[in-house]
Design a protein around this motif. Structure first.
Motif, PDB file in Angstrom:
ATOM      1  N   ASP A 171     -54.869 -55.228 -34.762  1.00 50.23           N
ATOM      2  CA  ASP A 171     -53.436 -55.449 -34.981  1.00 50.23           C
ATOM      3  C   ASP A 171     -52.637 -55.337 -33.687  1.00 50.23           C
ATOM      4  O   ASP A 171     -51.513 -54.835 -33.683  1.00 50.23           O
ATOM      5  N   GLY A 172     -53.222 -55.772 -32.565  1.00 46.90           N
ATOM      6  CA  GLY A 172     -52.552 -55.719 -31.277  1.00 46.90           C
ATOM      7  C   GLY A 172     -52.453 -54.334 -30.671  1.00 46.90           C
ATOM      8  O   GLY A 172     -51.821 -54.138 -29.638  1.00 46.90           O
ATOM      9  N   LYS A 173     -53.084 -53.367 -31.301  1.00 45.24           N
ATOM     10  CA  LYS A 173     -53.005 -51.978 -30.838  1.00 45.24           C
ATOM     11  C   LYS A 173     -54.255 -51.580 -30.080  1.00 45.24           C
ATOM     12  O   LYS A 173     -55.324 -52.130 -30.284  1.00 45.24           O
ATOM     13  N   THR A 174     -54.100 -50.575 -29.236  1.00 42.94           N
ATOM     14  CA  THR A 174     -55.205 -50.050 -28.439  1.00 42.94           C
ATOM     15  C   THR A 174     -56.129 -49.226 -29.319  1.00 42.94           C
ATOM     16  O   THR A 174     -55.682 -48.509 -30.208  1.00 42.94           O
ATOM     17  N   GLY A 175     -57.422 -49.325 -29.045  1.00 41.74           N
ATOM     18  CA  GLY A 175     -58.412 -48.547 -29.786  1.00 41.74           C
ATOM     19  C   GLY A 175     -59.223 -47.662 -28.861  1.00 41.74           C
ATOM     20  O   GLY A 175     -59.153 -47.779 -27.639  1.00 41.74           O
ATOM     21  N   LEU A 176     -59.969 -46.781 -29.462  1.00 42.09           N
ATOM     22  CA  LEU A 176     -60.922 -45.929 -28.757  1.00 42.09           C
ATOM     23  C   LEU A 176     -62.273 -46.077 -29.425  1.00 42.09           C
ATOM     24  O   LEU A 176     -62.361 -46.122 -30.656  1.00 42.09           O
ATOM     25  N   VAL A 177     -63.311 -46.161 -28.603  1.00 39.30           N
ATOM     26  CA  VAL A 177     -64.672 -46.183 -29.131  1.00 39.30           C
ATOM     27  C   VAL A 177     -65.444 -45.069 -28.432  1.00 39.30           C
ATOM     28  O   VAL A 177     -65.489 -45.007 -27.203  1.00 39.30           O
ATOM     29  N   PHE A 178     -66.010 -44.183 -29.238  1.00 34.33           N
ATOM     30  CA  PHE A 178     -66.820 -43.075 -28.740  1.00 34.33           C
ATOM     31  C   PHE A 178     -68.277 -43.366 -29.062  1.00 34.33           C
ATOM     32  O   PHE A 178     -68.590 -43.820 -30.165  1.00 34.33           O
ATOM     33  N   ALA A 179     -69.163 -43.071 -28.126  1.00 39.20           N
ATOM     34  CA  ALA A 179     -70.598 -43.186 -28.374  1.00 39.20           C
ATOM     35  C   ALA A 179     -71.246 -41.863 -27.986  1.00 39.20           C
ATOM     36  O   ALA A 179     -70.946 -41.295 -26.930  1.00 39.20           O
ATOM     37  N   PHE A 180     -72.126 -41.383 -28.857  1.00 34.53           N
ATOM     38  CA  PHE A 180     -72.842 -40.130 -28.645  1.00 34.53           C
ATOM     39  C   PHE A 180     -74.329 -40.347 -28.843  1.00 34.53           C
ATOM     40  O   PHE A 180     -74.736 -41.139 -29.691  1.00 34.53           O
ATOM     41  N   LYS A 181     -75.128 -39.612 -28.107  1.00 30.87           N
ATOM     42  CA  LYS A 181     -76.568 -39.588 -28.319  1.00 30.87           C
ATOM     43  C   LYS A 181     -76.899 -38.269 -28.996  1.00 30.87           C
ATOM     44  O   LYS A 181     -76.510 -37.201 -28.539  1.00 30.87           O
ATOM     45  N   ARG A 182     -77.631 -38.357 -30.108  1.00 31.04           N
ATOM     46  CA  ARG A 182     -78.016 -37.162 -30.860  1.00 31.04           C
ATOM     47  C   ARG A 182     -79.037 -36.365 -30.090  1.00 31.04           C
ATOM     48  O   ARG A 182     -80.035 -36.898 -29.603  1.00 31.04           O
ATOM     49  N   CYS A 183     -78.790 -35.081 -29.962  1.00 27.98           N
ATOM     50  CA  CYS A 183     -79.714 -34.181 -29.256  1.00 27.98           C
ATOM     51  C   CYS A 183     -80.676 -33.560 -30.252  1.00 27.98           C
ATOM     52  O   CYS A 183     -80.435 -33.541 -31.458  1.00 27.98           O
ATOM     53  N   TYR A 184     -81.751 -33.027 -29.726  1.00 28.30           N
ATOM     54  CA  TYR A 184     -82.725 -32.325 -30.569  1.00 28.30           C
ATOM     55  C   TYR A 184     -82.350 -30.864 -30.624  1.00 28.30           C
ATOM     56  O   TYR A 184     -82.208 -30.211 -29.595  1.00 28.30           O
TER      57      TYR A 184
END
Length: 189
Positions: A171-184
């Protein structure tokens, strides 16, 4: 199985899947995915277009899930509320857990982040996207969401791979994308 749908993909879904693909091997056919806040399946459609084949849906709305079922987008359908209970899913099942606007539009609470980590395999990837404004306008997330994410990192549940600011996300708005790696974590969920 090849799945067909007529869903129109939005930029927010494309960007979210772009980030998922950035952190995964080229072959995606055998990776098991959980789409959290799946809605009617827009993320699944984009993932299918990119070569993913094993996708499960988690959605609290029976109506939205019914639409996704009609389109045969997912292998398994979980109609439950991640906000109120432990998911009916074993620990470490998924290679990928993705939520595009589940946190934000669907108001999945910060406490649910631990569940997202729990159902992700060690070494798996969790990708969460939302409109940036939700960090400032939804009381559940104001001064809470990013600290909750970082707390899971501090506790060794996951490691931050990326925090991307995305212009014109939705909708013309700024977004954020987070990426994480699962730890053991031995003995932890």
């Amino acid at each position: 199985m090849f799945k067909i749908s007529d869903i129109s993909i939005q930029r927010s879904h494309e960007v979210t899947v772009d980030v998922v693909c950035e952190f995964l091997p080229e072959s995606k056919k055998k990776l098991v995915v959980l789409d959290v806040g799946a809605g009617t399946g827009r993320v699944a459609e984009e993932m299918l277009n990119r070569g993913f084949q094993l996708i499960d849906a988690l959605e609290s709305s029976e109506q939205r899930l019914a639409v996704a079922k009609k389109r045969s987008l997912y292998d398994n359908y979980y109609n439950c509320n991640i906000a109120t209970s432990r998911l009916p899913i074993d620990d470490g099942v998924y290679d990928v857990v993705v939520s595009a606007e589940g946190i934000g539009e669907r108001r999945i609470p910060c406490l649910a982040l631990r569940e997202l980590a729990r159902v992700t395999k060690p070494g798996g990837v969790v990708v969460i996207s939302l409109k940036e404004e939700h960090l400032h306008t939804i009381s559940e997330y104001v001064d809470r969401l990013e600290p909750a994410m970082m707390s899971l990192q501090t506790d060794g549940h996951w490691e931050l791979l990326a925090r991307e600011v995305v212009p014109y996300y939705s909708d013309g708005k700024t977004g954020l994308v987070f990426a994480f790696k699962r730890c053991y974590l031995p003995g932890a969920g």
